[in-house]
Write an enzyme that holds these catalytic residues in place. Structure first.
Site, PDB file in Angstrom:
ATOM      1  N   GLU A 105     -28.518   4.186 -28.567  1.00  0.00           N
ATOM      2  CA  GLU A 105     -28.228   2.885 -29.163  1.00  0.00           C
ATOM      3  C   GLU A 105     -28.988   1.787 -28.433  1.00  0.00           C
ATOM      4  O   GLU A 105     -29.299   1.911 -27.253  1.00  0.00           O
ATOM      5  CB  GLU A 105     -26.715   2.599 -29.063  1.00  0.00           C
ATOM      6  CG  GLU A 105     -25.892   3.523 -29.935  1.00  0.00           C
ATOM      7  CD  GLU A 105     -24.388   3.335 -29.787  1.00  0.00           C
ATOM      8  OE1 GLU A 105     -23.688   3.496 -30.789  1.00  0.00           O
ATOM      9  OE2 GLU A 105     -23.907   3.053 -28.672  1.00  0.00           O
ATOM     10  N   CYS A 118     -31.017  -5.081 -25.402  1.00  0.00           N
ATOM     11  CA  CYS A 118     -30.501  -4.152 -24.398  1.00  0.00           C
ATOM     12  C   CYS A 118     -30.931  -2.752 -24.826  1.00  0.00           C
ATOM     13  O   CYS A 118     -30.523  -2.278 -25.884  1.00  0.00           O
ATOM     14  CB  CYS A 118     -28.983  -4.307 -24.367  1.00  0.00           C
ATOM     15  SG  CYS A 118     -28.153  -3.199 -23.235  1.00  0.00           S
ATOM     16  N   CYS A 125     -25.930   9.833 -19.732  1.00  0.00           N
ATOM     17  CA  CYS A 125     -26.249   9.480 -18.346  1.00  0.00           C
ATOM     18  C   CYS A 125     -25.567  10.482 -17.440  1.00  0.00           C
ATOM     19  O   CYS A 125     -24.444  10.905 -17.703  1.00  0.00           O
ATOM     20  CB  CYS A 125     -25.748   8.066 -18.022  1.00  0.00           C
ATOM     21  SG  CYS A 125     -26.140   7.542 -16.327  1.00  0.00           S
ATOM     22  N   CYS A 129     -20.158   7.487 -13.753  1.00  0.00           N
ATOM     23  CA  CYS A 129     -19.241   6.387 -13.427  1.00  0.00           C
ATOM     24  C   CYS A 129     -18.046   6.461 -14.392  1.00  0.00           C
ATOM     25  O   CYS A 129     -18.242   6.457 -15.615  1.00  0.00           O
ATOM     26  CB  CYS A 129     -19.951   5.045 -13.540  1.00  0.00           C
ATOM     27  SG  CYS A 129     -21.510   4.986 -12.623  1.00  0.00           S
ATOM     28  N   CYS A 132     -17.355   4.002 -17.549  1.00  0.00           N
ATOM     29  CA  CYS A 132     -18.464   3.747 -18.468  1.00  0.00           C
ATOM     30  C   CYS A 132     -18.493   4.805 -19.570  1.00  0.00           C
ATOM     31  O   CYS A 132     -18.468   6.004 -19.277  1.00  0.00           O
ATOM     32  CB  CYS A 132     -19.772   3.762 -17.678  1.00  0.00           C
ATOM     33  SG  CYS A 132     -21.256   3.807 -18.690  1.00  0.00           S
ATOM     34  N   CYS A 359     -21.863  -3.921 -22.447  1.00  0.00           N
ATOM     35  CA  CYS A 359     -22.204  -3.091 -21.299  1.00  0.00           C
ATOM     36  C   CYS A 359     -21.188  -1.978 -21.105  1.00  0.00           C
ATOM     37  O   CYS A 359     -19.992  -2.207 -21.049  1.00  0.00           O
ATOM     38  CB  CYS A 359     -22.228  -3.941 -20.033  1.00  0.00           C
ATOM     39  SG  CYS A 359     -23.854  -4.600 -19.698  1.00  0.00           S
TER      40      CYS A 359
HETATM   41  N1  SAH Z   1     -27.130   2.780 -15.519  1.00  0.00           N
HETATM   42  C1  SAH Z   1     -27.486   1.435 -15.220  1.00  0.00           C
HETATM   43  C2  SAH Z   1     -27.734   0.584 -16.435  1.00  0.00           C
HETATM   44  C3  SAH Z   1     -26.855   0.782 -17.635  1.00  0.00           C
HETATM   45  S1  SAH Z   1     -25.210   0.230 -17.485  1.00  0.00           S
HETATM   46  C4  SAH Z   1     -26.435   0.813 -14.312  1.00  0.00           C
HETATM   47  O1  SAH Z   1     -25.365   1.386 -14.174  1.00  0.00           O
HETATM   48  O2  SAH Z   1     -26.722  -0.226 -13.750  1.00  0.00           O
HETATM   49  C5  SAH Z   1     -25.356  -1.543 -17.502  1.00  0.00           C
HETATM   50  C6  SAH Z   1     -24.234  -2.241 -16.747  1.00  0.00           C
HETATM   51  O3  SAH Z   1     -22.979  -2.074 -17.409  1.00  0.00           O
HETATM   52  C7  SAH Z   1     -24.019  -1.707 -15.343  1.00  0.00           C
HETATM   53  O4  SAH Z   1     -23.842  -2.783 -14.438  1.00  0.00           O
HETATM   54  C8  SAH Z   1     -22.738  -0.920 -15.502  1.00  0.00           C
HETATM   55  O5  SAH Z   1     -22.079  -0.707 -14.299  1.00  0.00           O
HETATM   56  C9  SAH Z   1     -21.983  -1.779 -16.446  1.00  0.00           C
HETATM   57  N2  SAH Z   1     -20.849  -1.131 -17.086  1.00  0.00           N
HETATM   58  C10 SAH Z   1     -20.655   0.177 -17.320  1.00  0.00           C
HETATM   59  N3  SAH Z   1     -19.485   0.386 -17.967  1.00  0.00           N
HETATM   60  C11 SAH Z   1     -18.920  -0.831 -18.139  1.00  0.00           C
HETATM   61  C12 SAH Z   1     -17.722  -1.279 -18.746  1.00  0.00           C
HETATM   62  N4  SAH Z   1     -16.887  -0.423 -19.317  1.00  0.00           N
HETATM   63  N5  SAH Z   1     -17.476  -2.603 -18.737  1.00  0.00           N
HETATM   64  C13 SAH Z   1     -18.350  -3.475 -18.174  1.00  0.00           C
HETATM   65  N6  SAH Z   1     -19.499  -3.116 -17.615  1.00  0.00           N
HETATM   66  C14 SAH Z   1     -19.789  -1.802 -17.574  1.00  0.00           C
HETATM   67 FE1  SF4 Z   2     -24.757   5.722 -16.031  1.00  0.00          FE
HETATM   68 FE2  SF4 Z   2     -22.833   4.191 -17.026  1.00  0.00          FE
HETATM   69 FE3  SF4 Z   2     -22.949   4.636 -14.387  1.00  0.00          FE
HETATM   70 FE4  SF4 Z   2     -24.812   3.089 -15.578  1.00  0.00          FE
HETATM   71  S1  SF4 Z   2     -22.623   2.662 -15.411  1.00  0.00           S
HETATM   72  S2  SF4 Z   2     -25.151   4.726 -14.071  1.00  0.00           S
HETATM   73  S3  SF4 Z   2     -24.982   4.115 -17.578  1.00  0.00           S
HETATM   74  S4  SF4 Z   2     -22.566   6.178 -15.969  1.00  0.00           S
END
Ligand code: SAH
Ligand code: SF4
Length: 367
Positions: A105, A118, A125, A129, A132, A359
């Site tokens: 997406e 974006c 991934c 985390c 996420c 995000c």
């Molecule tokens: N993998 C990279 C970029 C993609 S995620 C990273 O983690 O930086 C982009 C941003 O969204 C990151 O700062 C991530 O931590 C944040 N993010 C992930 N899940 C989220 C959520 N449920 N609510 C708010 N931000 C989130």
């Molecule tokens: Fe991957 Fe989501 Fe962690 Fe970013 S926040 S590194 S997209 S698992």
């Protein structure tokens, strides 16, 4: 720690595409296919300046060869499956199918002063985390440089052609904050960034300053990026100032801890002159305590002033997750403490949250 990877079976690579290649590589590829090398620049102008892969529009190419050239060097790599809009059309999430059916997406957002895309750099991934949505998918595969550039080229064409409310606009910003960890797909991401910033016919000619690469904190890759001569903005997803909590929220912290990640961020600023963003998704009663704001401020100030700003992001809840956003007063206190310590702090907006386009919400679901 080895990230979980679903990419065990052999996969067919995406077909060759102009946007995977540097200008000298393009000239070579054209020559190898029996065309004059200058066709590379002609194709590059159509694709990167004209934002098209439609042979009908390439009237400077011999009529008998247009279709073959477009087919060989500008194949269709990403196909829209579905588009969902929010904010009266000024936020649009597109679900794309790649050549092998894999889905990713991207989210296009028009603001009064800029239009931002974006992009996804991986399908899924592997970083795991827990808050996420993309992380819950695991990694399916890396995207190629051209698959990333295609997301940008198509969004730039949409914006130019007036798809967003307010009339035609210019795509000004690209953030690598969609699906995937960009620095875990280093070569393709750096290739895509070069295509995004180099002027036509080499690339799209966007400003490197308006490109943000967001990372979970892969230290060796941050140092490598600092040496590329590409002054893109680095965003470090910190989410906690202490290793105990960060290792839970961002498992890769077990390899690269808070101090090491912040040191790399500081080195990135020294090497590029670009102020680094610290991303901090505020989660109720998890990481939003006043003492954590103070500790974060101390860690940042210990590395100097003026090199960093903090972006607290209200957590976007993902389906079935036990995490929620902080209460308003708690968020305000967290921000106030950082600001009082002299750290520029801006709460990130949650555009697209109601279409799971914010995000951390991208999961490329079917249906
Ligand atoms: N993998 C990279 C970029 C993609 S995620 C990273 O983690 O930086 C982009 C941003 O969204 C990151 O700062 C991530 O931590 C944040 N993010 C992930 N899940 C989220 C959520 N449920 N609510 C708010 N931000 C989130
Ligand atoms: Fe991957 Fe989501 Fe962690 Fe970013 S926040 S590194 S997209 S698992």
């Amino acid at each position: 720690m080895t990230p979980e990877s679903g990419a065990v079976r052999a996969r067919r690579r995406p077909p060759q595409h102009l946007a995977d290649l540097t200008p000298p590589e393009r000239a070579e590829a054209l020559r190898a296919a029996g065309h004059p090398a200058y066709r590379a620049d002609q194709l590059g102008r159509h694709y990167f300046a004209g934002l098209t892969r439609d042979p009908e529009r390439m009237t400077d190419l011999p009529a008998t060869e247009r279709a073959r050239l477009a087919d060989e060097f500008l194949p269709e790599l990403v196909t829209p499956v579905r588009e969902i809009q929010a904010d009266r059309g000024s936020t649009r999430k597109t679900l794309w199918a790649l050549h092998d059916g894999v889905r990713v997406e991207s989210v296009l957002m028009r603001y009064p002063d800029r239009t931002t895309l974006c992009v996804s750099s991986q399908a899924g991934c592997g970083m795991g985390c827990p808050f996420c949505a993309t992380g819950q998918l695991g990694l399916t595969r890396n995207l190629s440089a051209a698959e990333i550039v295609e997301q940008v080229r198509l969004a730039a064409a949409e914006a130019r052609d007036g798809a967003l409310p307010g009339g035609p606009s210019r795509l000004s910003n690209v953030v690598f904050m969609g699906m995937g960890e960009p620095l875990a797909n280093y070569g393709a991401v750096v290739g895509a960034v070069r295509r995004i910033v180099e002027p036509p016919p080499a690339g799209l000619g966007m400003s490197a300053r308006n490109v943000t690469v967001s990372t979970v904190g892969l230290v060796p890759a941050i140092d490598r990026l600092a040496g590329e001569g590409l002054p893109v903005t680095l965003a470090l997803s910190l989410h906690a100032p202490d290793d105990e909590l960060r290792s839970e929220l961002v498992p890769v912290n077990l390899r690269f801890g808070v101090e090491a990640a912040l040191d790399a961020a500081r080195r990135y600023c020294d090497a590029t002159g670009r102020r680094v963003s610290i991303e901090y998704a505020l989660m109720r009663d998890i990481n939003d305590h006043a003492w954590r704001a103070d500790l974060l401020a101390d860690l940042l100030l210990a590395r100097g002033r003026g090199w960093v700003h903090v972006n607290p992001i209200p957590l976007n809840p993902t389906p079935g997750s036990r995490w929620t956003a902080s209460e308003a007063a708690v968020e305000a206190e967290f921000v106030a403490r950082l600001r009082r310590a002299g750290i520029p702090t801006t709460v990130r907006d949650t555009r697209g949250a109601d279409i799971d386009g914010a995000c951390g919400q991208l999961a490329a679901e079917e249906g």
